[in-house]
Design an enzyme around this catalytic site. Structure first.
Site, short mmCIF file in Angstrom:
data_model
loop_
_atom_site.label_atom_id
_atom_site.label_comp_id
_atom_site.label_asym_id
_atom_site.label_seq_id
_atom_site.Cartn_x
_atom_site.Cartn_y
_atom_site.Cartn_z
N ALA A 101 -1.50 0.05 -5.76
CA ALA A 101 -2.07 0.75 -4.60
C ALA A 101 -3.29 0.00 -4.07
O ALA A 101 -4.02 -0.61 -4.86
CB ALA A 101 -2.47 2.17 -4.98
N ASP A 102 -3.51 0.02 -2.77
CA ASP A 102 -4.78 -0.48 -2.23
C ASP A 102 -5.68 0.72 -1.94
O ASP A 102 -5.30 1.87 -2.18
CB ASP A 102 -4.56 -1.39 -1.00
CG ASP A 102 -3.98 -0.65 0.19
OD1 ASP A 102 -4.04 0.60 0.22
OD2 ASP A 102 -3.48 -1.32 1.11
N SER A 103 -6.89 0.44 -1.45
CA SER A 103 -7.86 1.53 -1.29
C SER A 103 -7.38 2.59 -0.31
O SER A 103 -7.61 3.78 -0.49
CB SER A 103 -9.22 0.96 -0.87
OG SER A 103 -9.08 0.20 0.30
N ASP A 118 -4.25 3.34 0.26
CA ASP A 118 -3.20 4.10 -0.43
C ASP A 118 -3.81 5.23 -1.25
O ASP A 118 -3.28 6.34 -1.29
CB ASP A 118 -2.40 3.19 -1.39
CG ASP A 118 -1.50 2.21 -0.65
OD1 ASP A 118 -0.96 2.58 0.39
OD2 ASP A 118 -1.36 1.07 -1.14
N THR A 119 -4.93 4.94 -1.93
CA THR A 119 -5.53 5.96 -2.79
C THR A 119 -6.11 7.10 -1.96
O THR A 119 -6.04 8.26 -2.35
CB THR A 119 -6.61 5.38 -3.73
OG1 THR A 119 -7.66 4.82 -2.94
CG2 THR A 119 -6.04 4.31 -4.65
#
Lengths: 78, 247
Positions: free
Chosen positions: A35-37, A39-40
């Site tokens: 996940a990238d930021s 996505d979180t």
């Protein structure tokens, strides 16, 4: 597995587009599940919606695994 | 009708460029919510939308008021749907030479022309992220790129809008959301009608097209950037200025 844990895993699979067997309780969203930021942030939004709660930003930052998400949701629902 | 089914929010839509943008997006099929700072202004927006056969209405929004942004977007979500297209157009001028500029003149411009772009974008981008589609179009100014004596405050805010747009474009590009700026030159609106005649003549000498622009010409650029076919343009500043400034 609790209902909450199963639902959280389902949401993680859906949001991050990963296989269910990769989503273990300790798998890190970013380090293990790619996940990238952003996505979180979206993942937290999806959790808020599914569990009808508001997760403050400072709490959201601490939720990095399924286990932590389940613990947080348990803590606000009890 | 490429914007059929989309909901567009246009701030500062009572007259001038904002009104032209609201009408143009509506003509493309969007449901348009235009905002004004007064009840009268909101009623005027509802009226011109209705007489053009466009769905939507005018709403009161004072962008500098605490919670006003959240309240308006919440009202739009419950009456229509979450905005797919956000056009940050509302803006004011408080011109003065720097040496005479009061703190309030600086603060008014930042609070009206820059901060609401952050707040409105933040409020609207969640739903756009979920929808995997969105358009944020910020109205900046040629002054934000070229500078203009007497407008240090306005130029700073407008340059800020461009930097904001580029950064947000990088954040949300992967979610089908584009963020662009449109930079009008000298357009025939209330904002420029107050300029002294001699100043206008001098300005036009720098404009190869030799006339003021029309609000509709800005609206056309906004409608283009809002359209599905503009999905590969993001973080861009589209200059509409008759050649006064060429990037």
């Amino acid at each position: 597995m609790s209902d909450i844990e199963a639902r959280v895993k389902e949401i993680v699979v859906e949001q991050l587009g990963v296989n269910a067997d990769e989503v273990t309780a300790d798998a890190s969203f970013i380090d293990d599940l790619g996940a990238d930021s952003l996505d979180t942030v979206e993942l937290v939004m999806a959790l808020e919606e599914a569990f009808e709660c508001e997760i403050p930003d400072e709490e959201a930052e601490k939720i990095t695994t399924v286990k932590e998400a389940v613990a947080y949701i348990n803590s606000v629902q009890s | 009708m490429s914007l059929q089914g989309k909901v567009a929010l246009v701030t500062g839509a009572t007259r001038g460029i904002g009104r032209a943008i609201a009408l143009s997006l509506g003509e493309q099929g969007a449901t348009v919510i235009g905002t004004a700072t007064s009840e009268n202004g909101a009623a005027a927006i509802s009226e011109y939308l209705q007489s053009a056969g466009i769905q939507g209405k005018g709403m009161v929004l004072n962008v500098t008021q605490e919670n006003a942004i959240d309240d308006v977007v919440t009202a739009i979500e419950s009456e229509f749907a979450a905005p797919d297209i956000l056009v940050n157009n509302a803006g004011i001028t408080r011109d003065n030479l720097l040496m005479r500029m009061k703190d309030e003149e600086w603060d008014d411009i930042i609070n009206t022309n820059l901060t609401p772009i952050f707040k409105l974008s933040k409020r609207c981008v969640r739903a756009m992220t979920k929808a995997r589609w969105g358009r944020i179009i910020n109205i900046t100014s040629v002054v934000g790129v070229m500078g203009n004596a007497g407008q240090t405050n306005y130029a700073a805010a407008k340059a800020g809008v461009i930097g904001f747009s580029k950064s947000l474009a990088r954040e949300v590009g992967a979610r089908g959301i584009t963020v662009n700026s449109v930079a009008p030159g000298f357009i025939d609106t209330d904002m420029t009608s107050g300029l002294p005649e001699a100043h206008k003549t001098a300005l036009l000498e720098q404009v190869p097209v030799k006339r003021l622009g029309e609000a509709e010409e800005i609206a056309a650029a906004v409608s283009f950037l809002a359209s599905p076919l503009a999905g590969y343009i993001t973080g861009e500043t589209l200059h509409v200025n008759g050649g006064m400034y060429m990037n």
